[in-house]
Design an enzyme around this catalytic site. Structure first.
Site, PDB file in Angstrom:
ATOM      1  N   ASN A 100      15.627   2.734   1.146  1.00  0.00           N
ATOM      2  CA  ASN A 100      15.165   3.230  -0.156  1.00  0.00           C
ATOM      3  C   ASN A 100      13.662   2.961  -0.247  1.00  0.00           C
ATOM      4  OD1 ASN A 100      14.661   3.827  -2.817  1.00  0.00           O
ATOM      5  ND2 ASN A 100      15.723   2.035  -3.650  1.00  0.00           N
ATOM      6  N   TRP A 101      12.876   4.028  -0.075  1.00  0.00           N
ATOM      7  CA  TRP A 101      11.423   3.860  -0.047  1.00  0.00           C
ATOM      8  C   TRP A 101      10.807   3.705  -1.437  1.00  0.00           C
ATOM      9  CZ3 TRP A 101       9.305   7.802   4.132  1.00  0.00           C
ATOM     10  CH2 TRP A 101       9.617   7.296   5.398  1.00  0.00           C
ATOM     11  N   LYS A 102      11.569   3.966  -2.472  1.00  0.00           N
ATOM     12  CA  LYS A 102      11.048   3.899  -3.849  1.00  0.00           C
ATOM     13  C   LYS A 102       9.779   4.773  -3.939  1.00  0.00           C
ATOM     14  CE  LYS A 102      13.150  -0.574  -3.996  1.00  0.00           C
ATOM     15  NZ  LYS A 102      13.338  -1.834  -4.666  1.00  0.00           N
ATOM     16  N   HIS A 144      19.863   3.381  -9.897  1.00  0.00           N
ATOM     17  CA  HIS A 144      19.201   2.197  -9.342  1.00  0.00           C
ATOM     18  C   HIS A 144      18.705   1.338 -10.504  1.00  0.00           C
ATOM     19  CE1 HIS A 144      16.253  -0.312  -7.332  1.00  0.00           C
ATOM     20  NE2 HIS A 144      16.884  -0.032  -6.211  1.00  0.00           N
ATOM     21  N   GLU A 176      16.032  -0.078 -11.076  1.00  0.00           N
ATOM     22  CA  GLU A 176      14.680   0.248 -11.548  1.00  0.00           C
ATOM     23  C   GLU A 176      14.704   1.466 -12.469  1.00  0.00           C
ATOM     24  OE1 GLU A 176      12.953   0.380  -7.645  1.00  0.00           O
ATOM     25  OE2 GLU A 176      13.287  -1.780  -7.471  1.00  0.00           O
ATOM     26  N   GLU A 236      23.979  -4.033  -5.972  1.00  0.00           N
ATOM     27  CA  GLU A 236      22.635  -4.579  -5.864  1.00  0.00           C
ATOM     28  C   GLU A 236      22.373  -5.549  -7.010  1.00  0.00           C
ATOM     29  OE1 GLU A 236      19.900  -1.919  -3.355  1.00  0.00           O
ATOM     30  OE2 GLU A 236      19.717  -1.300  -5.418  1.00  0.00           O
ATOM     31  N   GLY A 288      13.909  -7.054  -4.034  1.00  0.00           N
ATOM     32  CA  GLY A 288      12.472  -7.262  -3.824  1.00  0.00           C
ATOM     33  C   GLY A 288      12.015  -8.699  -4.035  1.00  0.00           C
ATOM     34  N   SER A 298      17.083  -7.438  -0.869  1.00  0.00           N
ATOM     35  CA  SER A 298      16.439  -8.269   0.157  1.00  0.00           C
ATOM     36  C   SER A 298      17.192  -8.308   1.481  1.00  0.00           C
ATOM     37  CB  SER A 298      16.191  -9.688  -0.375  1.00  0.00           C
ATOM     38  OG  SER A 298      15.281  -9.645  -1.461  1.00  0.00           O
ATOM     39  N   GLY A 328      15.335  -1.748   0.719  1.00  0.00           N
ATOM     40  CA  GLY A 328      14.008  -1.362   0.240  1.00  0.00           C
ATOM     41  C   GLY A 328      12.938  -1.773   1.231  1.00  0.00           C
ATOM     42  N   GLY A 329      12.307  -2.906   0.982  1.00  0.00           N
ATOM     43  CA  GLY A 329      11.147  -3.377   1.749  1.00  0.00           C
ATOM     44  C   GLY A 329      11.283  -3.268   3.264  1.00  0.00           C
TER      45      GLY A 329
END
Ligand code: PGA
Length: 242
Positions: free
Chosen positions: A9-11, A96, A98, A166, A172, A204, A225-226
């Protein structure tokens, strides 16, 4: 090994040029590590809308991070399922945390989008998870049960959806839920939905913890993500750090 679905997930990261760079690095890394990547791992990238056309006909699934629950028409700023399908998109991340936190996406909205995705033959990846306060107050299962009930209302065939657990406090932050906590909640999600649903863990996830998380009975994949932003790290997720 069981089948796993690992999605990056590159956001809101990477412009066109950076995406092209990632793709060329990824291709090299993939060829170098091909033997180590288990064929049972299905993988994809949830990129910003502007870059999705670059993912068409590549080795991974092209995934959107959101879309409209309407078919077409006077909805300025929105992107429809048929526009995405035309670009080869086969999955969409919905709800999500966010989006729930910054864009008022409620369970009701997530539900409309989930049903729209199923209708359009796009696999929705429906995210659920508790906040730190809810976790500390021991409310995790109540929160998840409500999110599942409301976000997935009307879903009849659970082989057509993916659920991503999640915990918001793990996203993150570098604080992963332990494999035991993740397994416990994913098993709770299975009990509350269907035996056949694919359940991902997210929060994470990194090359160093992916193997342990993926070995849990009720975890069938990861939303990352990261650690998905760099080609070498993404490949290590796919080789389970081998
Ligand atoms: P993270 O993000 O891996 O950077 O914690 C996960 C996600 O938000 O899906």
């Amino acid at each position: 090994m069981k089948k796993l679905v690992i999605i990056g997930n590159w956001k809101m990261n990477k412009n066109l040029h950076e995406t092209q760079e990632f793709l060329s690095d990824f291709e090299k890394e993939y060829l170098n590590n091909k033997r180590k990547i288990n064929k049972k791992i299905e993988f994809g990238i949830a990129a910003p809308f502007t870059n999705l056309f670059l993912l068409k006909d590549k080795i991974f699934k092209s995934v959107a991070q959101n879309f409209s629950n309407f078919d077409s028409g006077a909805y300025t700023g929105e992107v429809s399922a048929s526009m995405l399908k035309d670009l080869g998109v086969s999955m969409v991340v919905l709800g999500h945390s966010e989006r729930r936190q910054y864009f008022n996406e409620t369970n009701e909205v997530v539900n409309k989008k989930t049903l729209q995705a199923i209708k359009e033959n796009i696999t929705p990846i429906v995210c659920v998870g508790e906040t730190l306060e809810e976790y500390e107050a021991g409310q995790t299962k109540d929160v998840i049960a409500k999110q599942l009930k409301e976000s997935l209302a009307g879903v009849e065939d659970f082989s057509k959806v993916i659920i991503a657990y999640e915990p918001v406090w793990a996203i993150g932050t570098g604080k992963t839920a332990t494999a035991e906590i993740a397994q416990d909640i994913c098993s709770f999600i299975r009990e509350n939905t269907s035996k056949k649903v694919v359940i991902q863990y997210g929060g994470s996830v990194s090359p160093s913890n992916i193997e342990e998380l993926m070995s849990q009975k009720d975890i069938n994949g990861a939303l990352v993500g990261g650690a998905s932003l760099k080609a070498d790290s993404f490949i290590k997720l796919l080789t389970l750090n081998k």
